[in-house]
Design a protein around this motif. Structure first.
Motif, PDB file in Angstrom:
ATOM      1  N   VAL A  56       0.865  -1.176   0.000  1.00  0.00           N
ATOM      2  CA  VAL A  56       0.000   0.000   0.000  1.00  0.00           C
ATOM      3  C   VAL A  56       0.902   1.225   0.000  1.00  0.00           C
ATOM      4  N   VAL A  57       0.776   2.051  -1.032  1.00  0.00           N
ATOM      5  CA  VAL A  57       1.545   3.290  -1.125  1.00  0.00           C
ATOM      6  C   VAL A  57       0.636   4.453  -0.736  1.00  0.00           C
ATOM      7  N   ILE A  58       1.083   5.256   0.236  1.00  0.00           N
ATOM      8  CA  ILE A  58       0.307   6.395   0.719  1.00  0.00           C
ATOM      9  C   ILE A  58       1.005   7.671   0.290  1.00  0.00           C
ATOM     10  N   ALA A  59       0.348   8.436  -0.580  1.00  0.00           N
ATOM     11  CA  ALA A  59       0.872   9.721  -1.043  1.00  0.00           C
ATOM     12  C   ALA A  59       0.019  10.818  -0.425  1.00  0.00           C
ATOM     13  N   GLY A  60       0.507  11.384   0.669  1.00  0.00           N
ATOM     14  CA  GLY A  60      -0.255  12.400   1.379  1.00  0.00           C
ATOM     15  C   GLY A  60       0.461  12.804   2.650  1.00  0.00           C
ATOM     16  N   GLY A  61      -0.235  13.514   3.521  1.00  0.00           N
ATOM     17  CA  GLY A  61       0.354  13.998   4.754  1.00  0.00           C
ATOM     18  C   GLY A  61       0.059  13.101   5.941  1.00  0.00           C
ATOM     19  N   ASP A  62       0.345  13.615   7.134  1.00  0.00           N
ATOM     20  CA  ASP A  62       0.181  12.832   8.361  1.00  0.00           C
ATOM     21  C   ASP A  62      -1.263  12.381   8.562  1.00  0.00           C
ATOM     22  N   THR A  83       2.594  -4.561   3.301  1.00  0.00           N
ATOM     23  CA  THR A  83       3.690  -3.622   3.498  1.00  0.00           C
ATOM     24  C   THR A  83       3.215  -2.232   3.088  1.00  0.00           C
ATOM     25  N   VAL A  84       3.749  -1.197   3.741  1.00  0.00           N
ATOM     26  CA  VAL A  84       3.347   0.183   3.482  1.00  0.00           C
ATOM     27  C   VAL A  84       4.560   0.979   3.026  1.00  0.00           C
ATOM     28  N   ALA A  85       4.342   1.878   2.064  1.00  0.00           N
ATOM     29  CA  ALA A  85       5.370   2.834   1.653  1.00  0.00           C
ATOM     30  C   ALA A  85       4.756   4.224   1.624  1.00  0.00           C
ATOM     31  N   LEU A  86       5.566   5.254   1.929  1.00  0.00           N
ATOM     32  CA  LEU A  86       5.068   6.620   1.980  1.00  0.00           C
ATOM     33  C   LEU A  86       5.740   7.501   0.945  1.00  0.00           C
ATOM     34  N   LEU A  87       4.945   8.381   0.336  1.00  0.00           N
ATOM     35  CA  LEU A  87       5.469   9.529  -0.393  1.00  0.00           C
ATOM     36  C   LEU A  87       4.835  10.750   0.265  1.00  0.00           C
ATOM     37  N   PRO A  88       5.504  11.334   1.272  1.00  0.00           N
ATOM     38  CA  PRO A  88       4.886  12.413   2.038  1.00  0.00           C
ATOM     39  C   PRO A  88       4.671  13.667   1.201  1.00  0.00           C
ATOM     40  N   LYS A 119      10.019  -2.418  11.031  1.00  0.00           N
ATOM     41  CA  LYS A 119       8.806  -2.766  11.755  1.00  0.00           C
ATOM     42  C   LYS A 119       8.421  -1.590  12.654  1.00  0.00           C
ATOM     43  N   ILE A 120       7.245  -1.027  12.396  1.00  0.00           N
ATOM     44  CA  ILE A 120       6.810   0.204  13.034  1.00  0.00           C
ATOM     45  C   ILE A 120       5.888  -0.092  14.217  1.00  0.00           C
ATOM     46  N   ASP A 121       6.126   0.616  15.316  1.00  0.00           N
ATOM     47  CA  ASP A 121       5.315   0.477  16.520  1.00  0.00           C
ATOM     48  C   ASP A 121       4.070   1.360  16.444  1.00  0.00           C
ATOM     49  N   ILE A 122       3.069   1.003  17.234  1.00  0.00           N
ATOM     50  CA  ILE A 122       1.933   1.894  17.448  1.00  0.00           C
ATOM     51  C   ILE A 122       1.625   1.946  18.951  1.00  0.00           C
ATOM     52  N   GLY A 123       0.898   2.963  19.345  1.00  0.00           N
ATOM     53  CA  GLY A 123       0.405   3.055  20.704  1.00  0.00           C
ATOM     54  C   GLY A 123      -1.028   2.563  20.763  1.00  0.00           C
ATOM     55  N   ALA A 124      -1.297   1.567  21.592  1.00  0.00           N
ATOM     56  CA  ALA A 124      -2.656   1.053  21.764  1.00  0.00           C
ATOM     57  C   ALA A 124      -3.320   1.821  22.903  1.00  0.00           C
ATOM     58  N   ILE A 125      -4.494   2.418  22.637  1.00  0.00           N
ATOM     59  CA  ILE A 125      -5.170   3.286  23.601  1.00  0.00           C
ATOM     60  C   ILE A 125      -6.381   2.565  24.178  1.00  0.00           C
ATOM     61  N   MET A 301       7.056  -1.270   7.051  1.00  0.00           N
ATOM     62  CA  MET A 301       7.097  -0.059   6.237  1.00  0.00           C
ATOM     63  C   MET A 301       8.420   0.048   5.494  1.00  0.00           C
ATOM     64  N   ILE A 302       8.351   0.349   4.209  1.00  0.00           N
ATOM     65  CA  ILE A 302       9.552   0.584   3.417  1.00  0.00           C
ATOM     66  C   ILE A 302      10.098   1.961   3.752  1.00  0.00           C
TER      67      ILE A 302
END
Length: 303
Positions: A56-62, A83-88, A119-125, A301-302
């Motif tokens: 999944v490629v995400i082209a955008g902001g936060d 897998t995720v890749a970003l183009l900020p 490997k990216i972490d997240i915060g579980a709320i 994440m790439i």
């Protein structure tokens, strides 16, 4: 070349002051042997993933990153791990900047070719309605107020992302001089901190808002959070720090806030009713205990 692998390209066509060109993105992806399905994040159909999707490629902001991750983190255990890749291409790009991910299409192309993942972490709320996780961070005090005021601001005359960041710093300075500190109890891996705070932030990344670097050592791939506490007593020093940033000066190493590393769990009980989770604003019951736990290595994440 990765012939036969399918990419789901998600694009926010209005993010930041540069609109990535749809055809250029698709051509770049297909040049590496992928098949590519394009969807605008503004189109409700973007959530329809083909069963053979690999990347999944995400082209955008936060904000776009968070919106897509809401969908991906709801996938079932037996679904293919994507897998995720970003183009900020947003204004602040705080998440991508922490990871050192470039906004340039040529760098994105090299990342695809290298396929180096982290490997990216997240915060579980727990115990906060309408928010189950964060990618960047969450907190109360100055940052939720800043987000509120920036959303209400007329930005029609702001031409670039840099101008918008400067406006946001000015607004943060104004808020920091007048905001009433509120009592909060923060428990970090069993140790209790209690005071009148202007700002409490649990961070997975280095910076918040207008690229304000609160936790320079933070990383979303290190299995820990950085908790930032700014006391009422340090109001003037914080305002001076923001003024230096507005002038383009280095804020120095003697920052007016405390940063504590959390390895496992953080709880917050605060008088603030408004909190932010990444860039979303959530109203909750005053004095309610919110619990945050580390979830290590949830996303590939790439970078």
């Amino acid at each position: 070349m990765r012939n036969g692998l399918h990419v789901h390209l998600l694009h926010n066509p209005k993010a930041g002051d540069q609109d990535p060109i749809k055809e250029g993105l698709i051509n770049t992806i297909e040049s590496h042997g992928f098949t590519c399905q394009y969807a605008s994040i503004k189109d409700k159909s973007w959530k329809r993933f083909r069963s053979d999707t690999t990347l999944v490629v995400i082209a955008g902001g936060d904000g776009t990153v968070r919106e897509v991750m809401k969908k991906l983190l709801k996938r079932r255990v037996l679904d293919r791990r994507l897998t995720v890749a970003l183009l900020p291409s947003g204004t602040a790009n705080n998440f991508a900047k922490t990871l050192g991910i470039s906004t340039e299409l040529a760098d994105f192309q090299r990342s695809l070719a290298g396929w180096n993942t982290r490997k990216i972490d997240i915060g579980a709320i727990d115990n906060l309605r309408d928010a189950q996780f964060f990618m960047e961070g969450m907190g109360c005090g100055l940052i939720p107020r800043l987000i509120t005021e920036m959303k209400a601001l007329d930005t029609a005359k702001i031409r670039t992302a840099d101008e918008e960041l400067q406006v946001a710093l000015g607004k943060l300075l104004e808020i920091s001089e007048n905001y009433r500190a509120k009592r909060a109890t923060v428990t970090i891996d069993g140790k209790v901190y209690e005071d009148d705070y202007l700002l409490v932030e649990i961070l997975n990344i280095r910076s918040v808002g207008p690229n304000l670097i609160l936790a320079p050592d933070a990383s979303p791939a290190d299995g820990k959070f950085e908790v930032v506490l700014l006391k009422e007593a340090d109001r003037s020093a914080f305002a001076d720090t923001v003024r230096r940033l507005m002038r383009g000066s280095h804020p120095g190493t003697a920052v007016p806030w405390n940063t504590i590393t959390a390895m496992h769990e953080v709880t917050i009980r605060c008088e603030n009713r408004l909190v932010h989770v990444d860039d979303e604003l959530i109203t909750h019951k005053k004095g309610k205990v919110i619990r945050i736990e580390m979830r290590h290595g949830i996303i590939d994440m790439i970078t």
